[in-house]
Structures are given as structure tokens and as C-alpha cells.
Design an enzyme around this catalytic site. Structure first.
Site, PDB file in Angstrom:
ATOM      1  N   TYR A  38       0.875  -1.114   0.009  1.00 46.33           N
ATOM      2  CA  TYR A  38       0.071   0.076  -0.018  1.00 46.33           C
ATOM      3  C   TYR A  38       0.837   1.301   0.044  1.00 46.33           C
ATOM      4  CZ  TYR A  38      -3.911   3.303   1.166  1.00 46.33           C
ATOM      5  OH  TYR A  38      -4.929   4.061   1.109  1.00 46.33           O
ATOM      6  N   THR A  73     -13.761   4.068   6.827  1.00 47.64           N
ATOM      7  CA  THR A  73     -14.658   3.660   5.422  1.00 47.64           C
ATOM      8  C   THR A  73     -14.323   2.432   5.360  1.00 47.64           C
ATOM      9  OG1 THR A  73     -12.709   3.965   3.815  1.00 47.64           O
ATOM     10  CG2 THR A  73     -14.009   5.836   4.338  1.00 47.64           C
ATOM     11  N   LYS A  88       1.156   4.125  -3.032  1.00 42.53           N
ATOM     12  CA  LYS A  88       0.712   5.681  -2.619  1.00 42.53           C
ATOM     13  C   LYS A  88       1.780   6.530  -2.794  1.00 42.53           C
ATOM     14  CE  LYS A  88      -3.846   5.020  -1.977  1.00 42.53           C
ATOM     15  NZ  LYS A  88      -4.557   5.369  -2.976  1.00 42.53           N
TER      16      LYS A  88
HETATM   17  N1  LIG Z   1     -10.068   5.571   4.301  1.00 44.05           N
HETATM   18  C1  LIG Z   1      -8.712   5.848   4.503  1.00 44.05           C
HETATM   19  O1  LIG Z   1      -8.524   5.812   5.644  1.00 44.05           O
HETATM   20  C2  LIG Z   1      -7.909   6.306   3.323  1.00 44.05           C
HETATM   21  C3  LIG Z   1      -6.532   7.008   3.763  1.00 44.05           C
HETATM   22  C4  LIG Z   1      -5.723   7.272   3.129  1.00 44.05           C
HETATM   23  C5  LIG Z   1      -6.160   7.283   1.560  1.00 44.05           C
HETATM   24  N2  LIG Z   1      -7.368   6.579   1.348  1.00 44.05           N
HETATM   25  C6  LIG Z   1      -7.691   6.564  -0.157  1.00 44.05           C
HETATM   26  O2  LIG Z   1      -8.929   7.272  -0.350  1.00 44.05           O
HETATM   27  C7  LIG Z   1      -9.519   6.371  -1.761  1.00 44.05           C
HETATM   28  C8  LIG Z   1     -11.069   6.258  -1.276  1.00 44.05           C
HETATM   29  O3  LIG Z   1     -10.838   5.232  -0.249  1.00 44.05           O
HETATM   30  P1  LIG Z   1     -11.922   5.170   0.708  1.00 44.05           P
HETATM   31  O4  LIG Z   1     -11.485   5.190   1.979  1.00 44.05           O
HETATM   32  O5  LIG Z   1     -13.182   5.851   0.326  1.00 44.05           O
HETATM   33  O6  LIG Z   1     -12.232   3.389   0.594  1.00 44.05           O
HETATM   34  P2  LIG Z   1     -13.538   2.623   0.080  1.00 44.05           P
HETATM   35  O7  LIG Z   1     -13.386   1.214   0.105  1.00 44.05           O
HETATM   36  O8  LIG Z   1     -15.034   3.231   1.025  1.00 44.05           O
HETATM   37  O9  LIG Z   1     -13.905   3.080  -1.430  1.00 44.05           O
HETATM   38  C9  LIG Z   1     -13.076   2.661  -2.500  1.00 44.05           C
HETATM   39  C10 LIG Z   1     -14.160   2.741  -3.832  1.00 44.05           C
HETATM   40  O10 LIG Z   1     -13.176   2.123  -4.773  1.00 44.05           O
HETATM   41  C11 LIG Z   1     -13.788   1.341  -5.506  1.00 44.05           C
HETATM   42  N3  LIG Z   1     -12.846   0.172  -6.182  1.00 44.05           N
HETATM   43  C12 LIG Z   1     -11.956  -0.515  -5.804  1.00 44.05           C
HETATM   44  N4  LIG Z   1     -11.586  -1.033  -6.798  1.00 44.05           N
HETATM   45  C13 LIG Z   1     -12.020  -0.561  -8.001  1.00 44.05           C
HETATM   46  C14 LIG Z   1     -11.480  -0.765  -9.505  1.00 44.05           C
HETATM   47  N5  LIG Z   1     -10.543  -1.647  -9.719  1.00 44.05           N
HETATM   48  N6  LIG Z   1     -12.132   0.041 -10.379  1.00 44.05           N
HETATM   49  C15 LIG Z   1     -12.903   0.963  -9.875  1.00 44.05           C
HETATM   50  N7  LIG Z   1     -13.292   1.113  -8.608  1.00 44.05           N
HETATM   51  C16 LIG Z   1     -12.842   0.523  -7.507  1.00 44.05           C
HETATM   52  C17 LIG Z   1     -14.745   0.495  -4.561  1.00 44.05           C
HETATM   53  O11 LIG Z   1     -15.852  -0.385  -5.277  1.00 44.05           O
HETATM   54  C18 LIG Z   1     -15.121   1.666  -3.768  1.00 44.05           C
HETATM   55  O12 LIG Z   1     -16.393   2.288  -4.087  1.00 44.05           O
HETATM   56  C19 LIG Z   1      -8.552   5.380  -1.907  1.00 44.05           C
HETATM   57  O13 LIG Z   1      -7.656   5.677  -2.826  1.00 44.05           O
HETATM   58  C20 LIG Z   1      -7.810   5.134  -0.712  1.00 44.05           C
HETATM   59  O14 LIG Z   1      -6.717   4.521  -0.861  1.00 44.05           O
HETATM   60  C21 LIG Z   1      -8.254   6.139   2.261  1.00 44.05           C
END
Ligand SMILES: NC(=O)c1ccc[n+]([C@@H]2O[C@H](COP(=O)([O-])OP(=O)(O)OC[C@H]3O[C@@H](n4cnc5c(N)ncnc54)[C@H](O)[C@@H]3O)[C@@H](O)[C@H]2O)c1
Length: 264
Positions: free
Chosen positions: A156, A193, A160
Site C-alpha cells: 500500500y 470507510t 501511494k
Molecule cells: N479511508 C482511509 O483511511 C484512507 C486513507 C488514505 C487514503 N485513502 C484513499 O482514499 C481513496 C478512497 O478510499 P475509501 O477510504 O473511500 O475506500 P472505500 O473502500 O470506501 O471506497 C473505494 C471505492 O473504490 C472502488 N474500487 C475498488 N477497486 C476498484 C476498481 N478496480 N475500479 C474502480 N473502482 C474500484 C470500490 O468499489 C469503492 O467504491 C482510496 O484511494 C484510498 O486508498 C483512504
């Protein structure tokens, strides 16, 4: 703040859930025309119905960000429907933990495909359409994990960090091309999330037998100077800022929203 994005076409990947979903709702509330994409069609369609029910404009496209054909379809669809793309938010992402020597190579490649290839393909296919209009704004979702590494998160963290560096390089290309397109990355801290489900369990039941929110709160207590997780809206607020003219001098930058997690 209302209507900062009136008539702007905003494509958000991974919009069915979590941060992407709330981003779609918030941009729509400010007048944007939303193109929501995800692999989860039912949730994506429900999102569109919710936006339309509030008087907004949106459509959903089934889209796996790792597929080049699917990206051609998404951008082709936006071109024929709207003739322009103002803002692209490369948000889709997946998470996975594991010791590196035990990590399955197929899982490594899957995460690289979604988190890195997906962002590359989005930028590759959006840029020509944005350049035709002479305007555009790209936000790539990285993470605090792209800035500070932690054990058990090597894949991961690598994905990133790749998004962060890729963003800066593309930003320099755009500046050299004088195409008026701004490109930045956003770095959320710990946000409750579904991305955490594969790591600590679901909202209802986690590996520590506590709800996800409580488990994350326990994890953040010591790690995060603010002593709490961030809210989804706090991350979306950063996206709204990066996409708006209020951030007109930000380019190739990292917007970190982490309650001080990476400050020390
Ligand atoms: N939640 C956290 O703590 C956090 C922290 C840092 C970064 N992020 C980043 O934020 C972004 C959103 O994550 P989130 O927390 O909302 O997670 P989430 O799991 O709620 O949402 C992620 C979405 O991406 C979709 N997805 C997964 N694989 C896919 C694919 N191959 N093609 C299209 N869509 C796809 C999923 O169906 C989902 O709707 C991500 O890039 C994640 O790495 C999240």
C-alpha cells in the site's frame, strides 16, 4: 460557497462508496455535473438517484480502473455527452496489509493495478480531452502512507508513494506544455470507510470484536496528534479546495489532511 462548480463536469472514480461517494454528493451540491464510476454498479446507481433526487445532475458508468478499454469508454462517453472534462478525481483504491515475505504476488499486482495503473490510465486518457478545452484539474488520491511508511503496509505504501511522485511529474509536464491544467495529490490520514474492512473487519464486527469506528479510534489515539480519525467530509473539503479557483497557485503539491499524523 454554493455553486463553485456550476456546469463543471467532474469525473470521480471509486464513487460508489466512502470518500468518492461523498465527493460526488458535495460537488453535485455545488452545481457540478457528476460522472461517477465504480465496479459496484448498484451502489453507483443509487448514488446517481440520490443526486438527481436533490435536483443535481449525474450519471454512473461501470468502470474497472485497471482496464484500459474501460477508461477509453469512460472518456469517450464524457466527450460525447459533455464535450469536456473539467475535473478528474482519481479516487478508486484498495488496501491490504501483510508481511512482505508472506505477501502473495498476485495480490501485490492487483493493488499496483488498482492504485497505480488506475491513476496512470486516468491521467493518460483525460489529458487529451482537457487539453482540447485548454482547462482541467486532476486530483490523485494518495495517502499519508505515500509520505510515511509503516510495517505490514509495504505494498500500500509503495502504491501511494508512486501516486505522489507520478502526480508531481505529470504536473511538471503540464506546466511545460502550458496547458493550464493543474495536477495535485491529496493525502488522507485515517478515515473510517470500507477500505479498512479487509484490514480490521467490517463496520459491525472487527478482528478486535469492536465496531470499525471504535477500532480505528483505538489505533489513532496514540498515533494521531489530534487523537481522532478524520471525517470523510474533511477529506472531501480538501478535494473541493483543490478543484476550485481558491487553490489556483497549487500545482504538483501534496495536500495532507491527517490530524498531524505525518508532522512528527
Ligand atoms: N479511508 C482511509 O483511511 C484512507 C486513507 C488514505 C487514503 N485513502 C484513499 O482514499 C481513496 C478512497 O478510499 P475509501 O477510504 O473511500 O475506500 P472505500 O473502500 O470506501 O471506497 C473505494 C471505492 O473504490 C472502488 N474500487 C475498488 N477497486 C476498484 C476498481 N478496480 N475500479 C474502480 N473502482 C474500484 C470500490 O468499489 C469503492 O467504491 C482510496 O484511494 C484510498 O486508498 C483512504
Amino acid at each position: 460557497m454554493a455553486n463553485r462548480f456550476e456546469g463543471r463536469v467532474v469525473c470521480i472514480t471509486g464513487a460508489a462508496k466512502g470518500i468518492g461517494r461523498q465527493a460526488a454528493l458535495s460537488f453535485a451540491a455545488e452545481g457540478a455535473i457528476i460522472v461517477a464510476t465504480d465496479i459496484e454498479a448498484d451502489a453507483g446507481k443509487a448514488l446517481v438517484a440520490e443526486i438527481e433526487g436533490s435536483g443535481g445532475q449525474a450519471n454512473f458508468i461501470s468502470h474497472d480502473v485497471t482496464s484500459e478499454d474501460a477508461w477509453r469508454n469512460v472518456i469517450g462517453n464524457i466527450r460525447s455527452q459533455h464535450g469536456k472534462l473539467d475535473i478528474l478525481i482519481n479516487n478508486a483504491g484498495i488496501g491490504m496489509t501483510g508481511l512482505v515475505h508472506e505477501m502473495d504476488y498476485d495480490l501485490w499486482r492487483k493493488m499496483m493495478a488498482v492504485n497505480v495503473d488506475g491513476v496512470f490510465l486516468g491521467v493518460k486518457y483525460a489529458l487529451p480531452l482537457m487539453r482540447e478545452a485548454g482547462i482541467g484539474n486532476i486530483i490523485n488520491v494518495s495517502s499519508v502512507a505515500g509520505i510515511r511508511s509503516t510495517a505490514n503496509f509495504s505494498c500500500y505504501c509503495a502504491t501511494k508513494a508512486a501516486v505522489k511522485s507520478f502526480t508531481k511529474s505529470v504536473a511538471l509536464e503540464c506546466a511545460e506544455a502550458k496547458d493550464g491544467i493543474r495536477v495535485n495529490s491529496i493525502h488522507p490520514g485515517i478515515i473510517s470507510t470500507a477500505i479498512w474492512d479487509t484490514l480490521i473487519g467490517t463496520e459491525e464486527s472487527t478482528s478486535s470484536n469492536m465496531p470499525r469506528d471504535a477500532t480505528l479510534a483505538g489505533m489513532t489515539g496514540e498515533a494521531v496528534p489530534f487523537g481522532r480519525t478524520g471525517t470523510i467530509q474533511e477529506i472531501v473539503n480538501g478535494m473541493l479546495f483543490l478543484a476550485s479557483d481558491e487553490s489556483s497557485y497549487m500545482h504538483g503539491a501534496e495536500l495532507v489532511l491527517d490530524g498531524g499524523l505525518t508532522a512528527g
